[in-house]
Motif scaffolding. Structure first.
Motif, short mmCIF file in Angstrom:
data_model
loop_
_atom_site.label_atom_id
_atom_site.label_comp_id
_atom_site.label_asym_id
_atom_site.label_seq_id
_atom_site.Cartn_x
_atom_site.Cartn_y
_atom_site.Cartn_z
N ARG A 103 0.82 -1.21 0.00
CA ARG A 103 0.00 0.00 0.00
C ARG A 103 0.86 1.26 0.00
O ARG A 103 0.54 2.24 -0.68
N VAL A 104 1.95 1.24 0.76
CA VAL A 104 2.84 2.41 0.77
C VAL A 104 3.48 2.59 -0.61
O VAL A 104 3.52 3.70 -1.15
N ALA A 105 3.97 1.48 -1.19
CA ALA A 105 4.63 1.57 -2.49
C ALA A 105 3.64 1.97 -3.59
O ALA A 105 3.98 2.75 -4.48
N SER A 106 2.42 1.46 -3.51
CA SER A 106 1.40 1.79 -4.51
C SER A 106 1.08 3.27 -4.51
O SER A 106 0.85 3.88 -5.56
N SER A 107 1.07 3.86 -3.33
CA SER A 107 0.75 5.29 -3.23
C SER A 107 1.84 6.15 -3.86
O SER A 107 1.60 7.32 -4.17
N LEU A 108 3.03 5.57 -4.07
CA LEU A 108 4.13 6.32 -4.69
C LEU A 108 4.18 6.13 -6.20
O LEU A 108 5.07 6.66 -6.87
N GLY A 109 3.25 5.33 -6.76
CA GLY A 109 3.19 5.14 -8.20
C GLY A 109 4.17 4.16 -8.76
O GLY A 109 4.59 4.27 -9.91
N VAL B 124 -2.49 10.85 -7.93
CA VAL B 124 -3.45 11.88 -8.31
C VAL B 124 -3.34 13.06 -7.34
O VAL B 124 -3.14 12.88 -6.14
N GLU B 125 -3.46 14.29 -7.87
CA GLU B 125 -3.41 15.47 -7.02
C GLU B 125 -4.65 15.50 -6.11
O GLU B 125 -5.76 15.22 -6.53
N VAL B 126 -4.44 15.87 -4.86
CA VAL B 126 -5.52 15.90 -3.88
C VAL B 126 -5.47 17.23 -3.14
O VAL B 126 -4.47 17.94 -3.14
N ASP B 127 -6.60 17.57 -2.49
CA ASP B 127 -6.63 18.80 -1.71
C ASP B 127 -6.01 18.55 -0.35
O ASP B 127 -5.58 17.45 -0.02
N GLN C 81 -0.81 6.52 5.38
CA GLN C 81 0.55 6.03 5.18
C GLN C 81 1.23 5.76 6.51
O GLN C 81 1.97 4.77 6.64
N PHE C 82 1.01 6.63 7.49
CA PHE C 82 1.59 6.40 8.82
C PHE C 82 1.08 5.09 9.41
O PHE C 82 1.83 4.32 10.01
N ARG C 83 -0.22 4.83 9.22
CA ARG C 83 -0.82 3.58 9.72
C ARG C 83 -0.17 2.37 9.05
O ARG C 83 0.10 1.36 9.70
#
Length: 317
Positions: free
Chosen positions: A27-33, A155-158, A169-171
């Motif tokens: 999940r951490v790696a996926s969030s980095l693309g 993806v860009e987020v607010d 990510q901390f979790r």
């Protein structure tokens, strides 16, 4: 009975530790693309190889070098015969051409490399340095090539969504830390129990390392592969298996030899070293033609592993 309880508890801790480590890392790696194949070859492979690293180091300090080397060889054999075979049996796997040309041949190379290194009666600190140097080169080439490939960017987020993402990510990082702790504790419990069982029923430490400890520490690979099968992630499965085999030799055995030389009897392990190298050829042979592992190929791999385990126990008896 106490040794059996140690084994059951140790395997359970390894399993749940691997589950937390793998899922958190993905999940951490996926969030980095990062691409699925690279995740499998690096993050997931490292996470699922952590039990082998912990078990092998502890086996050395417990005075059981045969368990240490047997664990590495047995895990690599189980990864291909048991895990890859079972995964392909459940759902056909397809890979990219570069995977057959680069990762699989390198896995075969590092497996064959163990034969000349073991001729001197084991693996010393210089051998450990060589294996770790190859590991660093492998990671550098892999990450450099992956950076040149097209990947999906986050993806860009607010600000609110970014805060939620940071908390998530901390979790996941905490989940990774818990997973590592469970793996280390599980390995500490499993190895003494396995050695105790070996002595009680007359099996050698070598056989126990090649089978019970190897399969026990391969449970994270098995769990990750089953999860990946259910999601249709063939690249993740292949990357996990091939990457784990590379990590087991270069990182696990290299680190162990650097910390404490691994003294083994080459004559007693010669056959297992050759068999492990032969198992490494199977993915190249089966994937080389059409880059596909179907149910027939998966069944063949699984049957080959079961025959190997049968004759291993029979010869020990």
């Amino acid at each position: 009975m106490l040794d059996l309880i140690y084994i059951i508890v140790g395997v359970a801790l390894l399993y749940y530790g691997g589950e937390n480590l793998v899922q958190g890392s993905v999940r951490v790696a996926s969030s980095l693309g990062i691409s699925r194949l690279v995740i499998g070859l690096t993050v997931v492979a490292f996470g699922t190889s952590s039990p082998e690293l912990a078990s092998t180091l502890i086996a050395i300090f417990e005075g059981a070098p045969d368990v240490a080397l047997g664990n590495v060889l047995g895990s690599n054999i189980a990864n291909i015969g048991l895990i890859l075979g079972l995964s392909a049996l459940l759902k056909p796997l397809v890979c990219e051409p570069d995977f057959v040309k680069r990762e699989i041949p390198f896995m075969i190379f590092v497996g064959v490399l163990l034969l000349p290194l073991a001729l001197g009666g084991g693996f010393g600190r210089l051998d450990g340095l060589l294996l770790l140097a190859l590991f660093c080169v492998y990671l550098w080439v892999l990450l450099r090539s992956s950076s040149e490939e097209q990947v999906v960017l986050p993806v860009e987020v607010d600000e609110g969504e970014a805060s939620d993402s940071t908390t998530s990510q901390f979790r996941e990082w905490m989940r990774i830390a818990v997973g590592i702790a469970l793996l280390v504790i599980g390995a500490k419990v499993l190895v003494p129990g396995a050695v105790g069982i070996a002595q009680a029923i007359g099996l050698s430490e070598q056989v126990i390392g090649l089978t019970l400890v190897a399969v026990g520490t391969s449970l994270p690979e098995l769990a990750a592969s089953v999860i990946a099968v259910s999601h249709g992630e063939g690249d993740l499965i292949l990357g996990n298996v091939i990457g784990s085999n590379i990590f087991n030799v270069l990182l696990v055995l290299g680190t162990t030899a650097l910390v404490h030389p691994v003294e083994v009897d080459f004559a007693s392990f010669r056959g297992d070293l050759i068999i492990a190298s032969a198992f490494g050829l199977f993915p190249l042979i089966l994937l080389g033609r059409n880059r596909r592992l179907g149910k027939v190929e998966g069944g063949l791999l699984l049957l080959t592993y079961l025959v190997y385990a049968f004759f291993l126990f029979r010869s020990a008896g």
